[in-house]
Design a protein around this motif. Structure first.
Motif, PDB file in Angstrom:
ATOM      1  N   SER A  66      -1.097   3.917   3.480  1.00  0.00           N
ATOM      2  CA  SER A  66       0.045   4.812   3.648  1.00  0.00           C
ATOM      3  C   SER A  66       0.827   4.946   2.353  1.00  0.00           C
ATOM      4  O   SER A  66       0.781   4.059   1.494  1.00  0.00           O
ATOM      5  CB  SER A  66       0.959   4.297   4.756  1.00  0.00           C
ATOM      6  OG  SER A  66       1.424   2.993   4.444  1.00  0.00           O
ATOM      7  N   LYS A  70       2.406   0.061   3.043  1.00  0.00           N
ATOM      8  CA  LYS A  70       2.583  -1.007   4.028  1.00  0.00           C
ATOM      9  C   LYS A  70       1.554  -1.005   5.158  1.00  0.00           C
ATOM     10  O   LYS A  70       1.477  -1.964   5.917  1.00  0.00           O
ATOM     11  CB  LYS A  70       3.996  -0.933   4.625  1.00  0.00           C
ATOM     12  CG  LYS A  70       5.095  -1.161   3.593  1.00  0.00           C
ATOM     13  CD  LYS A  70       6.471  -1.126   4.228  1.00  0.00           C
ATOM     14  CE  LYS A  70       7.578  -1.294   3.185  1.00  0.00           C
ATOM     15  NZ  LYS A  70       7.470  -2.569   2.461  1.00  0.00           N
ATOM     16  N   THR A  71       0.781   0.055   5.277  1.00  0.00           N
ATOM     17  CA  THR A  71      -0.218   0.134   6.341  1.00  0.00           C
ATOM     18  C   THR A  71      -1.540   0.634   5.782  1.00  0.00           C
ATOM     19  O   THR A  71      -1.592   1.665   5.113  1.00  0.00           O
ATOM     20  CB  THR A  71       0.232   1.080   7.471  1.00  0.00           C
ATOM     21  OG1 THR A  71       1.493   0.636   7.985  1.00  0.00           O
ATOM     22  CG2 THR A  71      -0.781   1.085   8.613  1.00  0.00           C
ATOM     23  N   ARG A  73      -5.734   1.443   6.735  1.00  0.00           N
ATOM     24  CA  ARG A  73      -6.704   1.690   7.807  1.00  0.00           C
ATOM     25  C   ARG A  73      -8.097   1.795   7.195  1.00  0.00           C
ATOM     26  O   ARG A  73      -8.259   2.304   6.090  1.00  0.00           O
ATOM     27  CB  ARG A  73      -6.367   2.980   8.570  1.00  0.00           C
ATOM     28  CG  ARG A  73      -4.991   2.938   9.201  1.00  0.00           C
ATOM     29  CD  ARG A  73      -4.605   4.238   9.916  1.00  0.00           C
ATOM     30  NE  ARG A  73      -3.195   4.207  10.263  1.00  0.00           N
ATOM     31  CZ  ARG A  73      -2.694   3.611  11.340  1.00  0.00           C
ATOM     32  NH1 ARG A  73      -3.525   3.050  12.203  1.00  0.00           N
ATOM     33  NH2 ARG A  73      -1.404   3.591  11.565  1.00  0.00           N
ATOM     34  N   LYS A 105      -2.206   7.383  14.455  1.00  0.00           N
ATOM     35  CA  LYS A 105      -1.968   5.930  14.395  1.00  0.00           C
ATOM     36  C   LYS A 105      -2.474   5.178  15.634  1.00  0.00           C
ATOM     37  O   LYS A 105      -1.747   4.373  16.224  1.00  0.00           O
ATOM     38  CB  LYS A 105      -0.477   5.645  14.184  1.00  0.00           C
ATOM     39  CG  LYS A 105       0.070   6.227  12.902  1.00  0.00           C
ATOM     40  CD  LYS A 105       1.576   5.981  12.772  1.00  0.00           C
ATOM     41  CE  LYS A 105       2.094   6.452  11.431  1.00  0.00           C
ATOM     42  NZ  LYS A 105       1.842   7.886  11.165  1.00  0.00           N
ATOM     43  N   VAL A 145      -6.813  -1.936  11.316  1.00  0.00           N
ATOM     44  CA  VAL A 145      -5.511  -1.638  10.730  1.00  0.00           C
ATOM     45  C   VAL A 145      -4.915  -2.930  10.165  1.00  0.00           C
ATOM     46  O   VAL A 145      -4.969  -3.980  10.820  1.00  0.00           O
ATOM     47  CB  VAL A 145      -4.541  -1.045  11.775  1.00  0.00           C
ATOM     48  CG1 VAL A 145      -3.207  -0.684  11.124  1.00  0.00           C
ATOM     49  CG2 VAL A 145      -5.150   0.179  12.451  1.00  0.00           C
ATOM     50  N   THR A 147      -1.272  -4.334   8.367  1.00  0.00           N
ATOM     51  CA  THR A 147       0.116  -4.061   7.974  1.00  0.00           C
ATOM     52  C   THR A 147       0.669  -5.265   7.222  1.00  0.00           C
ATOM     53  O   THR A 147       0.412  -6.416   7.579  1.00  0.00           O
ATOM     54  CB  THR A 147       1.003  -3.775   9.198  1.00  0.00           C
ATOM     55  OG1 THR A 147       0.952  -4.890  10.102  1.00  0.00           O
ATOM     56  CG2 THR A 147       0.535  -2.535   9.939  1.00  0.00           C
ATOM     57  N   GLY A 166      -3.731  -7.500   2.942  1.00  0.00           N
ATOM     58  CA  GLY A 166      -2.283  -7.394   3.084  1.00  0.00           C
ATOM     59  C   GLY A 166      -1.587  -8.583   2.474  1.00  0.00           C
ATOM     60  O   GLY A 166      -1.928  -9.738   2.764  1.00  0.00           O
TER      61      GLY A 166
END
Length: 277
Positions: A66, A70-71, A73, A105, A145, A147, A166
């Motif tokens: 993103s 922060k996200t 996929r 999402k 996903v 985050t 992450g």
């Protein structure tokens, strides 16, 4: 009713199916376009059912992070052969899977595949249609996903491997470079967990039993087997858990030490490694 070349071409434009398949469907439907479309869809389902057990060792893995970082996929879309993986329709559907994931999402693969498209039909139905057109099993092998405060993605050059990692507690430090290095580490070294606490208990039990069997085969005393197996388990943790692995670019430090050198308190909270083949 006579089926014209214009009729066949129209159905081909609307469905993307081959000319001969379109002609056959229109003939069977006596020129009714909606019935012909249903016939083509059923053909896709028949092929999907017939090839359900086939191996999908080719395809594409796509990642997306993103704008706020922060996200992340990752989607794996697989087929049976390399030529099909290069076909525009296959590539476009892979992109549509990721576009839908970013826009809607969904939390799971099942939610992703159920998303309705412009024609009201789901992504899974569109995949089935493409199976009928390409004649191969197609499968969304993974959708994950991640985050975190900062997510970094890596795509291997073959297009069949993608990694998300992450990181938290970077503070004001830019960790994009070290994040990329760690993602490449994950791609190459295939850790099973971030640290030993994250290793599934069934894997731990299996490694202990393997260690005992190896020691027993070497003629070690029965009373020593447990201790030897636990030593081998620590070696397994060192080789197969991310924080305890040696950094591939500098074997003098582990990934845990690399994080601490980069920014005190920097941690990895999650990673996903998706590969096809």
């Amino acid at each position: 009713m006579a089926i014209t070349a214009q009729d066949v071409n129209r159905l081909r434009q609307e469905t993307g199916a081959g000319m001969m398949d379109c002609k056959k469907a229109l003939t069977e439907a006596d020129g009714d376009f909606e019935k012909a479309k249903d016939i083509l869809r059923k053909q896709g389902q028949k092929i999907a059912n017939k090839r359900a057990d086939n191996t999908t060792s080719e395809g594409i893995v796509l990642t997306h992070v993103s704008p706020d970082g922060k996200t992340g996929r990752v989607v794996g879309f697989a087929c049976e052969t390399e030529p099909v993986s290069k076909v525009a329709d296959f590539q476009n559907l892979a992109m549509a899977l990721m576009d839908n994931a970013v826009a809607a999402k969904p939390a799971t693969k099942e939610e992703l595949l159920a998303l309705p498209q412009g024609d009201g039909r789901s992504l899974q139905e569109h995949i089935t249609d493409l199976i009928g057109k390409l004649g191969e099993k197609l499968d969304v092998t993974a959708y994950e996903v991640v985050t975190a405060e900062q997510v970094v993605a890596y795509n291997h050059s073959n297009g069949k491997l993608g990694v998300l990692v992450g990181l938290n507690n970077a503070g004001t430090t830019d960790v994009s470079e070290v994040g990329k290095d760690i993602a490449m580490q994950i791609a190459a070294m295939k850790p099973v967990a971030i640290d030993k606490d994250g290793v599934d208990s069934s894997i731990v039990e299996r490694e202990i039993e393997i260690g005992k069997d190896q020691a027993r085969a070497e003629g070690k005393p029965e009373a020593m087997l447990e201790k030897i197996a636990m030593g081998k388990l620590q070696k397994f943790y060192k080789d197969n858990t991310l924080l305890n692995q040696e950094f591939v670019k500098d074997s003098s430090v582990t990934i845990a030490q690399l994080l601490e050198k980069t920014s005190k308190g920097l941690t990895i909270v999650a990673f996903k490694r998706i590969a096809i083949g």
